[in-house]
Design a protein around this motif. Structure first.
Motif, PDB file in Angstrom:
ATOM      1  N   LYS A  68       0.805  -1.222   0.000  1.00  0.00           N
ATOM      2  CA  LYS A  68       0.000   0.000   0.000  1.00  0.00           C
ATOM      3  C   LYS A  68       0.837   1.271   0.000  1.00  0.00           C
ATOM      4  O   LYS A  68       0.294   2.342  -0.219  1.00  0.00           O
ATOM      5  CB  LYS A  68      -1.020   0.001   1.140  1.00  0.00           C
ATOM      6  CG  LYS A  68      -0.511  -0.393   2.482  1.00  0.00           C
ATOM      7  CD  LYS A  68      -1.707  -0.554   3.447  1.00  0.00           C
ATOM      8  CE  LYS A  68      -1.250  -0.993   4.824  1.00  0.00           C
ATOM      9  NZ  LYS A  68      -0.403  -2.210   4.797  1.00  0.00           N
ATOM     10  N   THR A  69       2.158   1.151   0.203  1.00  0.00           N
ATOM     11  CA  THR A  69       2.980   2.347   0.047  1.00  0.00           C
ATOM     12  C   THR A  69       3.066   2.755  -1.422  1.00  0.00           C
ATOM     13  O   THR A  69       3.345   3.906  -1.714  1.00  0.00           O
ATOM     14  CB  THR A  69       4.406   2.138   0.606  1.00  0.00           C
ATOM     15  OG1 THR A  69       4.991   1.004  -0.043  1.00  0.00           O
ATOM     16  CG2 THR A  69       4.399   1.906   2.097  1.00  0.00           C
ATOM     17  N   CYS A  70       2.837   1.837  -2.340  1.00  0.00           N
ATOM     18  CA  CYS A  70       2.919   2.158  -3.770  1.00  0.00           C
ATOM     19  C   CYS A  70       1.605   1.944  -4.518  1.00  0.00           C
ATOM     20  O   CYS A  70       1.474   2.397  -5.653  1.00  0.00           O
ATOM     21  CB  CYS A  70       4.000   1.327  -4.442  1.00  0.00           C
ATOM     22  SG  CYS A  70       5.660   1.666  -3.836  1.00  0.00           S
ATOM     23  N   HIS A  71       0.669   1.212  -3.928  1.00  0.00           N
ATOM     24  CA  HIS A  71      -0.579   0.896  -4.642  1.00  0.00           C
ATOM     25  C   HIS A  71      -1.797   1.302  -3.828  1.00  0.00           C
ATOM     26  O   HIS A  71      -1.820   1.148  -2.609  1.00  0.00           O
ATOM     27  CB  HIS A  71      -0.685  -0.610  -4.905  1.00  0.00           C
ATOM     28  CG  HIS A  71       0.322  -1.126  -5.876  1.00  0.00           C
ATOM     29  ND1 HIS A  71       0.228  -0.920  -7.231  1.00  0.00           N
ATOM     30  CD2 HIS A  71       1.452  -1.847  -5.686  1.00  0.00           C
ATOM     31  CE1 HIS A  71       1.255  -1.505  -7.833  1.00  0.00           C
ATOM     32  NE2 HIS A  71       2.016  -2.073  -6.921  1.00  0.00           N
ATOM     33  N   LYS A  72      -2.803   1.768  -4.533  1.00  0.00           N
ATOM     34  CA  LYS A  72      -4.124   2.015  -3.963  1.00  0.00           C
ATOM     35  C   LYS A  72      -5.136   1.280  -4.821  1.00  0.00           C
ATOM     36  O   LYS A  72      -4.852   1.011  -5.991  1.00  0.00           O
ATOM     37  CB  LYS A  72      -4.442   3.509  -4.014  1.00  0.00           C
ATOM     38  CG  LYS A  72      -3.855   4.318  -2.894  1.00  0.00           C
ATOM     39  CD  LYS A  72      -4.421   5.704  -2.983  1.00  0.00           C
ATOM     40  CE  LYS A  72      -4.146   6.470  -1.707  1.00  0.00           C
ATOM     41  NZ  LYS A  72      -4.831   7.763  -1.746  1.00  0.00           N
ATOM     42  N   LYS A  88      -6.605  -4.539 -16.908  1.00  0.00           N
ATOM     43  CA  LYS A  88      -5.607  -4.887 -17.923  1.00  0.00           C
ATOM     44  C   LYS A  88      -5.489  -6.407 -18.090  1.00  0.00           C
ATOM     45  O   LYS A  88      -5.281  -6.896 -19.190  1.00  0.00           O
ATOM     46  CB  LYS A  88      -4.262  -4.296 -17.512  1.00  0.00           C
ATOM     47  CG  LYS A  88      -3.139  -4.557 -18.500  1.00  0.00           C
ATOM     48  CD  LYS A  88      -1.908  -3.722 -18.158  1.00  0.00           C
ATOM     49  CE  LYS A  88      -0.716  -4.163 -18.960  1.00  0.00           C
ATOM     50  NZ  LYS A  88       0.059  -3.045 -19.489  1.00  0.00           N
ATOM     51  N   TYR A  89      -5.609  -7.132 -16.975  1.00  0.00           N
ATOM     52  CA  TYR A  89      -5.390  -8.584 -17.038  1.00  0.00           C
ATOM     53  C   TYR A  89      -6.659  -9.341 -16.697  1.00  0.00           C
ATOM     54  O   TYR A  89      -7.315  -9.031 -15.709  1.00  0.00           O
ATOM     55  CB  TYR A  89      -4.301  -9.001 -16.048  1.00  0.00           C
ATOM     56  CG  TYR A  89      -2.970  -8.347 -16.271  1.00  0.00           C
ATOM     57  CD1 TYR A  89      -2.088  -8.826 -17.242  1.00  0.00           C
ATOM     58  CD2 TYR A  89      -2.590  -7.250 -15.506  1.00  0.00           C
ATOM     59  CE1 TYR A  89      -0.860  -8.217 -17.435  1.00  0.00           C
ATOM     60  CE2 TYR A  89      -1.356  -6.637 -15.689  1.00  0.00           C
ATOM     61  CZ  TYR A  89      -0.496  -7.124 -16.653  1.00  0.00           C
ATOM     62  OH  TYR A  89       0.723  -6.528 -16.851  1.00  0.00           O
ATOM     63  N   GLU A  90      -6.946 -10.368 -17.492  1.00  0.00           N
ATOM     64  CA  GLU A  90      -8.012 -11.286 -17.128  1.00  0.00           C
ATOM     65  C   GLU A  90      -7.494 -12.231 -16.052  1.00  0.00           C
ATOM     66  O   GLU A  90      -6.300 -12.524 -16.010  1.00  0.00           O
ATOM     67  CB  GLU A  90      -8.429 -12.105 -18.342  1.00  0.00           C
ATOM     68  CG  GLU A  90      -9.604 -11.500 -19.079  1.00  0.00           C
ATOM     69  CD  GLU A  90     -10.142 -12.456 -20.107  1.00  0.00           C
ATOM     70  OE1 GLU A  90     -10.739 -13.468 -19.705  1.00  0.00           O
ATOM     71  OE2 GLU A  90      -9.918 -12.190 -21.300  1.00  0.00           O
TER      72      GLU A  90
HETATM   73  C1  HEC Z   1       8.160   0.536  -4.345  1.00  0.00           C
HETATM   74  C2  HEC Z   1       6.790   0.628  -4.797  1.00  0.00           C
HETATM   75  C3  HEC Z   1       5.991  -0.668  -4.942  1.00  0.00           C
HETATM   76  C4  HEC Z   1       5.701  -1.600  -3.975  1.00  0.00           C
HETATM   77  C5  HEC Z   1       6.148  -1.613  -2.530  1.00  0.00           C
HETATM   78  C6  HEC Z   1       4.834  -2.575  -4.596  1.00  0.00           C
HETATM   79  N1  HEC Z   1       4.628  -2.260  -5.908  1.00  0.00           N
HETATM   80 FE1  HEC Z   1       3.503  -3.286  -7.231  1.00  0.00          FE
HETATM   81  N2  HEC Z   1       4.100  -2.041  -8.697  1.00  0.00           N
HETATM   82  C7  HEC Z   1       4.907  -0.926  -8.548  1.00  0.00           C
HETATM   83  C8  HEC Z   1       5.184  -0.331  -9.843  1.00  0.00           C
HETATM   84  C9  HEC Z   1       6.005   0.912 -10.121  1.00  0.00           C
HETATM   85  C10 HEC Z   1       4.518  -1.156 -10.791  1.00  0.00           C
HETATM   86  C11 HEC Z   1       4.516  -1.028 -12.313  1.00  0.00           C
HETATM   87  C12 HEC Z   1       5.587  -1.957 -12.867  1.00  0.00           C
HETATM   88  C13 HEC Z   1       5.627  -1.955 -14.367  1.00  0.00           C
HETATM   89  O1  HEC Z   1       5.477  -0.923 -14.993  1.00  0.00           O
HETATM   90  O2  HEC Z   1       5.805  -3.072 -14.935  1.00  0.00           O
HETATM   91  C14 HEC Z   1       3.848  -2.205 -10.042  1.00  0.00           C
HETATM   92  C15 HEC Z   1       3.060  -3.198 -10.607  1.00  0.00           C
HETATM   93  C16 HEC Z   1       2.337  -4.121  -9.905  1.00  0.00           C
HETATM   94  C17 HEC Z   1       1.454  -5.087 -10.496  1.00  0.00           C
HETATM   95  C18 HEC Z   1       1.197  -5.242 -11.990  1.00  0.00           C
HETATM   96  C19 HEC Z   1       2.420  -5.911 -12.610  1.00  0.00           C
HETATM   97  C20 HEC Z   1       2.436  -5.891 -14.109  1.00  0.00           C
HETATM   98  O3  HEC Z   1       3.412  -6.407 -14.664  1.00  0.00           O
HETATM   99  O4  HEC Z   1       1.488  -5.390 -14.747  1.00  0.00           O
HETATM  100  C21 HEC Z   1       0.932  -5.831  -9.476  1.00  0.00           C
HETATM  101  C22 HEC Z   1      -0.048  -6.990  -9.604  1.00  0.00           C
HETATM  102  C23 HEC Z   1       1.502  -5.325  -8.262  1.00  0.00           C
HETATM  103  N3  HEC Z   1       2.348  -4.305  -8.548  1.00  0.00           N
HETATM  104  C24 HEC Z   1       1.218  -5.822  -7.009  1.00  0.00           C
HETATM  105  C25 HEC Z   1       1.933  -5.477  -5.864  1.00  0.00           C
HETATM  106  C26 HEC Z   1       1.792  -6.151  -4.596  1.00  0.00           C
HETATM  107  C27 HEC Z   1       0.821  -7.271  -4.312  1.00  0.00           C
HETATM  108  C28 HEC Z   1       2.662  -5.566  -3.747  1.00  0.00           C
HETATM  109  C29 HEC Z   1       2.958  -5.943  -2.290  1.00  0.00           C
HETATM  110  C30 HEC Z   1       3.514  -7.279  -2.108  1.00  0.00           C
HETATM  111  C31 HEC Z   1       3.342  -4.506  -4.480  1.00  0.00           C
HETATM  112  N4  HEC Z   1       2.874  -4.499  -5.761  1.00  0.00           N
HETATM  113  C32 HEC Z   1       4.290  -3.669  -3.946  1.00  0.00           C
HETATM  114  C33 HEC Z   1       5.379  -0.436  -7.363  1.00  0.00           C
HETATM  115  C34 HEC Z   1       5.329  -1.106  -6.161  1.00  0.00           C
END
Ligand code: HEC
Length: 138
Positions: A68-72, A88-90
């Motif tokens: 949740k520090t990077c996703h909402k 985007k993904y099925e």
């Molecule tokens: C440091 C920030 C950060 C953290 C922490 C993070 N993410 Fe992400 N996440 C991103 C970014 C940036 C992208 C886009 C990556 C890309 O463009 O391929 C992404 C992409 C994704 C995607 C899509 C991947 C794709 O290839 O389309 C998923 C699913 C995802 N995150 C799930 C998670 C989950 C579950 C967690 C916790 C375990 C998490 N993320 C933690 C930054 C983060």
């Protein structure tokens, strides 16, 4: 004198009859409601209940991790919003597998230049649960 003696007997026969009838109806109703309530209970154990349990497991895992520090759910933060990802993904096995690997390995390229940090300590099955939850958020 005779009638007075008989009256309570007649009354109790009538009462017994109506009570008996009443309790018979009750048992019938009970059986009916047991029969009708059995079907939804069985169903919920097979499909919707199982899906909910899986989804809430994924949600709980996401809560525990740093996601949740990077996703909402609704909006882009540093990474894409979960609903965007779900659009985007099925929710196919192949996509769930691929996205679980991506969460573990980290990386960029699918949404832009910014990279997701790797989550090497995450079990593949847990990552899959998270992806299943994310992809359920359409
Ligand atoms: C440091 C920030 C950060 C953290 C922490 C993070 N993410 Fe992400 N996440 C991103 C970014 C940036 C992208 C886009 C990556 C890309 O463009 O391929 C992404 C992409 C994704 C995607 C899509 C991947 C794709 O290839 O389309 C998923 C699913 C995802 N995150 C799930 C998670 C989950 C579950 C967690 C916790 C375990 C998490 N993320 C933690 C930054 C983060």
């Amino acid at each position: 004198m005779r009638m007075r003696f008989l009256a309570p007997v007649v009354m109790s026969v009538v009462l017994l009859a109506s009570c008996g009838g009443g309790s018979e109806n009750k048992t019938e109703k009970k059986e009916e409601s047991a029969a009708t309530s059995e079907t939804p209970v069985d169903n919920s154990m097979v499909t919707p209940g199982a899906a909910e349990a899986a989804a809430s497991k994924g949600a709980a895992l996401i809560e525990q991790k740093d996601c949740k520090t990077c996703h909402k759910p609704d909006t882009k933060l540093i990474g894409p919003g979960y609903k965007e990802v779900a659009q985007k993904y099925e929710a196919t096995d192949a996509n769930i597998d691929k996205l679980a690997d991506k969460i573990i390995a980290g990386g960029s390229g699918n949404w832009g230049e910014v990279a997701m940090t790797p989550h090497a300590d995450l079990a593949k099955d847990d990552a899959k649960e998270m992806v299943k939850y994310i992809l359920s958020l359409k």
